[in-house]
Design a protein around this motif. Structure first.
Motif, short mmCIF file in Angstrom:
data_model
loop_
_atom_site.label_atom_id
_atom_site.label_comp_id
_atom_site.label_asym_id
_atom_site.label_seq_id
_atom_site.Cartn_x
_atom_site.Cartn_y
_atom_site.Cartn_z
N ARG A 1 11.33 9.87 -34.94
CA ARG A 1 9.94 10.12 -34.54
C ARG A 1 9.81 10.54 -33.08
N SER B 1 8.72 13.95 -33.45
CA SER B 1 7.60 14.26 -34.33
C SER B 1 6.35 13.47 -33.97
N THR C 1 8.63 18.97 -34.35
CA THR C 1 8.24 18.98 -35.76
C THR C 1 6.92 18.26 -35.93
N GLY C 2 6.27 18.52 -37.06
CA GLY C 2 5.06 17.80 -37.40
C GLY C 2 3.80 18.40 -36.82
N ALA D 1 3.32 19.39 -32.78
CA ALA D 1 4.38 20.20 -32.18
C ALA D 1 3.97 20.91 -30.88
#
Length: 198
Positions: free
Chosen positions: A35, A38, A71-72, A75
């Motif tokens: 995480r 992300s 990511t996610g 971003a």
């Protein structure tokens, strides 16, 4: 953090920031969780719960993140904070600021991880904890735009880092701002509420 402390101790704000503790033992927890790329903000809140902050007599928690979100849904984020809107919930005490360059351009500007960018990001996210807000705020706690030698300048709560056009100071009627653009006044008004959360 020294530059943030300087901004906060101005007479029209009157907050004195001190580092309660730097917990190096938590580095492993933060750096070995996916995480970090992300949702570092949620990761940080999980690893440093309100009970932990209370045990350290810490009013707020600042995560100076050494990773870019790649990511996610976040971003393009440069920093995160739930902010004063969550008061009196513990969630209002946390902030994450990206300390490395981002390769995603925004209006032709890239968050470059420079000293100015890092200072801006930390001071900006801290401002949310204390009810300072962006240019589109509905209250008087919004940021300020002005012209300086034909260059547009923005106080630190502008919603995006745009290089040297961003300053690291809050809007204030005492310097760059007016009665309807007063981040400093917003911070001053709620600082005791944040301190009482310990």
């Amino acid at each position: 953090m020294n530059h943030a402390a300087y901004q906060y101790q101005r007479p029209d704000i009157g907050v004195f920031l001190n580092v309660a503790e730097y917990d190096a033992l938590k580095i492993y927890d933060l750096s070995n969780d996916a995480r970090k790329n992300s949702d570092p903000f949620e990761l940080f809140r999980e690893k440093f719960p309100g009970s932990y902050l209370g045990s350290k007599n810490a009013d707020i928690a600042v995560y100076l993140g050494g990773n870019d979100i790649t990511t996610g849904e976040f971003a393009t984020a440069q920093g995160m904070s739930f902010g004063y809107g969550r008061y009196p919930d513990d969630e209002c005490r946390y902030t994450w600021s990206q300390m490395v360059a981002d390769n995603v351009p925004f209006y032709g500007f890239v968050y470059d991880g420079s000293l100015n960018a890092r200072r801006y990001c930390v001071i900006h996210e801290l401002g949310h904890i204390f009810d300072a807000n962006h240019q589109d705020s509905q209250g008087t706690n919004k940021t300020y735009l002005w012209l300086e030698n034909t260059v547009q300048k923005r106080s630190v709560m502008w919603s995006r880092y745009l290089g040297t056009m961003n300053t690291c100071e809050y809007s204030s009627p005492s310097y760059h701002g007016d009665s309807t653009h007063d981040n400093a006044g917003a911070i001053r008004a709620v600082k005791h509420n944040i301190a009482a959360l310990v």
